[in-house]
Design a protein around this motif. Structure first.
Motif, mmCIF file in Angstrom:
data_model
loop_
_atom_site.group_PDB
_atom_site.id
_atom_site.type_symbol
_atom_site.label_atom_id
_atom_site.label_comp_id
_atom_site.label_asym_id
_atom_site.label_seq_id
_atom_site.Cartn_x
_atom_site.Cartn_y
_atom_site.Cartn_z
ATOM 1 N N ARG A 69 0.769 1.862 -7.457
ATOM 2 C CA ARG A 69 0.952 3.285 -7.212
ATOM 3 C C ARG A 69 0.335 4.047 -8.368
ATOM 4 N NH1 ARG A 69 2.495 1.040 -3.437
ATOM 5 N NH2 ARG A 69 4.296 1.364 -2.055
ATOM 6 N N TYR A 70 0.287 5.375 -8.271
ATOM 7 C CA TYR A 70 -0.243 6.178 -9.368
ATOM 8 C C TYR A 70 0.528 5.894 -10.659
ATOM 9 C CZ TYR A 70 -2.117 9.341 -5.669
ATOM 10 O OH TYR A 70 -2.751 9.892 -4.585
ATOM 11 N N ASP A 71 1.844 5.745 -10.540
ATOM 12 C CA ASP A 71 2.719 5.571 -11.692
ATOM 13 C C ASP A 71 2.607 4.150 -12.236
ATOM 14 O OD1 ASP A 71 6.358 6.040 -12.101
ATOM 15 O OD2 ASP A 71 4.798 5.384 -13.509
ATOM 16 N N ASN A 86 10.297 11.030 -18.230
ATOM 17 C CA ASN A 86 11.618 10.774 -17.637
ATOM 18 C C ASN A 86 12.352 9.724 -18.454
ATOM 19 O OD1 ASN A 86 11.517 12.306 -15.260
ATOM 20 N ND2 ASN A 86 10.708 10.628 -14.034
ATOM 21 N N GLN A 87 11.605 8.699 -18.852
ATOM 22 C CA GLN A 87 12.206 7.546 -19.514
ATOM 23 C C GLN A 87 12.253 7.722 -21.028
ATOM 24 O OE1 GLN A 87 11.006 3.753 -17.290
ATOM 25 N NE2 GLN A 87 9.467 5.213 -16.585
ATOM 26 N N THR A 102 0.819 11.246 -13.468
ATOM 27 C CA THR A 102 2.042 10.688 -12.902
ATOM 28 C C THR A 102 2.697 9.731 -13.897
ATOM 29 O OG1 THR A 102 1.078 10.863 -10.689
ATOM 30 C CG2 THR A 102 3.056 9.547 -10.903
ATOM 31 N N GLY A 115 0.810 -1.221 0.000
ATOM 32 C CA GLY A 115 0.000 0.000 0.000
ATOM 33 C C GLY A 115 0.837 1.261 0.000
ATOM 34 N N GLY A 116 1.854 1.270 0.839
ATOM 35 C CA GLY A 116 2.769 2.408 0.878
ATOM 36 C C GLY A 116 2.081 3.739 1.161
ATOM 37 N N ALA A 117 2.652 4.790 0.569
ATOM 38 C CA ALA A 117 2.138 6.137 0.792
ATOM 39 C C ALA A 117 0.714 6.286 0.254
ATOM 40 C CB ALA A 117 3.046 7.161 0.127
ATOM 41 N N LEU A 118 0.386 5.491 -0.745
ATOM 42 C CA LEU A 118 -0.935 5.599 -1.376
ATOM 43 C C LEU A 118 -2.057 5.291 -0.404
ATOM 44 C CD1 LEU A 118 -2.013 6.249 -4.193
ATOM 45 C CD2 LEU A 118 -2.031 3.810 -4.672
ATOM 46 N N ARG A 146 4.331 11.793 -16.702
ATOM 47 C CA ARG A 146 5.592 12.392 -16.265
ATOM 48 C C ARG A 146 6.690 11.329 -16.167
ATOM 49 N NH1 ARG A 146 5.241 17.532 -13.131
ATOM 50 N NH2 ARG A 146 3.158 18.417 -13.447
ATOM 51 N N TYR A 197 5.848 2.128 -12.145
ATOM 52 C CA TYR A 197 6.532 1.832 -10.885
ATOM 53 C C TYR A 197 6.348 0.391 -10.459
ATOM 54 C CZ TYR A 197 8.373 2.446 -6.194
ATOM 55 O OH TYR A 197 9.131 2.335 -5.047
#
Lengths: 192, 189
Positions: A107-109, A148-149, A141, A60-63, A144, A112
């Motif tokens: 996650r949103y990304d 980056n990639q 997200t 779950g993490g920060a989400l 973005r 990830y």
């Protein structure tokens, strides 16, 4: 206004069009259907993402700290919207069938800790078309992160949706400035 | 909000002089306070050593000429802030770090930032610097992916115009970050 990227090395991302996000998704369903149909006609790979947590304590993490809840992997909410299920041509392993479903997103990304980037690289993809929900969270997200990639990003104004118009416009403003060609379903369908 | 340390990530380079001017004083106050409280400070210096190789989508979007060169005048940290940087080339007990490996908006991407933060047991990041909607926001979102708590400073970030700044604050407040001010953070630290 023309898109200068190569359609032959382009893939479509349909992000989190799941039952859980039913309220925000309804307004863009028809546009996503047209877009997917066109991609299938033109052999454009499609990546559907299904966000879900198999073990929230661990993944779950920060989400889940932020929202105090999370979509359970395998639940009814986790399912792809019934209006879109018939449009998904599943590809479990075979790389020649052009739809992929990413169920590892936590996650949103969408990149990830998922296999998304590996698959895109293996297909020689250079440009991503971003659709789905929510504009300002997962779609932005992921856009973005894709930038980056070094992917070219095409972000669809009328095939993404947020909880309100203000947030949707805010994303479009910032993405248009530094990340993405903002386009519409009609323009992309003509271009492909 | 429970915290152990609160490092901040700054990208205030001469290149961004125009946007940066309005927030310099606030950043100075903030850095001074972090030093008083032994809060690690991470300065980022975006720069391309070989834009053919490390420019990527960024160079395609803005043009190769716009990608400022590692070591150039534009690449320098603003003179008003240079005295505030306590450099830490290797020693982990000196609390300022300068990240010069940044080549994308995301300060985490292909840099040592995450490794250093992890080694210091950092759980929460305070984000300041420029530009609000490109490097600051992308770094904030990336940090959130990686499970950091994010504090984003409304009056210590800046971008080309107010509309874009407000747009970032709106979206970050919704899904990513506690939006705060320099005054509030200085009191909290």
């Amino acid at each position: 206004m023309s898109i200068s990227y190569n359609p032959k090395t382009t893939a479509l991302l349909v992000i989190d069009m799941q039952v859980y996000f039913h309220n925000s998704s309804t307004k863009i369903i028809k546009n996503v259907q047209s877009l997917v149909k066109r991609c299938h006609e033109k052999d454009i790979p499609i990546f559907w993402t299904q966000h879900g947590h198999r073990n929230i304590e661990f993944d779950g993490g920060a989400l889940t700290r932020w929202w105090e809840t999370g979509i359970k992997w395998g639940s009814k909410d986790w399912e792809i919207l019934p209006e879109l299920k018939p449009y998904v041509s599943r590809s479990p392993a075979a790389i020649n069938i052009l739809d992929f479903i990413i169920t590892s997103k936590t996650r949103y990304d969408a990149f990830y800790k998922t296999e998304l980037n590996s698959l895109l690289t293996s297909l020689g993809i250079e440009t991503l078309i971003i659709s789905g929900v929510l504009t300002n969270l997962c779609c932005e997200t992921t856009a973005r992160s894709g930038f980056n990639q070094d992917y070219n990003i095409i972000f669809l104004d009328d095939a993404t949706a947020a909880e309100d118009e203000e947030m949707h416009k805010a994303s479009i403003l910032n993405l248009g400035y530094g990340f993405a060609k903002i386009s519409t379903v009609k323009e992309v369908i003509d271009w492909l | 909000m429970s915290i152990s340390y609160n490092p901040k990530t700054t990208a205030l380079l001469e290149y961004f002089r125009n946007s940066a001017n309005k927030i310099i004083k606030n950043v100075q106050s903030l850095v001074k306070r972090c030093h008083e409280k032994d809060i690690p400070v991470f300065w980022t210096q975006h720069g391309h050593r070989n834009v053919e190789f490390d420019g990527g989508a960024l160079a395609r979007w803005w043009g190769k000429e716009e990608c400022f060169k590692w070591g150039s005048r534009d690449w320098e940290i603003l003179p008003e802030l240079q005295p505030y940087v306590l450099r830490s080339p290797t020693a982990i007990d000196i609390l300022d770090f300068v990240i010069k490996s940044k080549t994308r908006y995301d300060a985490f991407y292909k840099t040592e930032l995450n490794t250093l933060l992890t080694s210091l047991g950092i759980e929460t990041l305070i984000i300041s610097g420029v530009s609000t909607n490109v490097c600051c926001e992308t770094t904030a979102r990336s940090g959130f992916n990686q499970d950091y708590n994010i504090i984003f400073l409304d009056d210590a970030t800046a971008t080309d115009n107010d509309e874009m700044h407000k747009a970032s604050i709106l979206n970050l407040a919704y899904g990513f970050a506690k939006i705060s001010t320099v005054k509030e953070i200085i009191e909290w630290l």
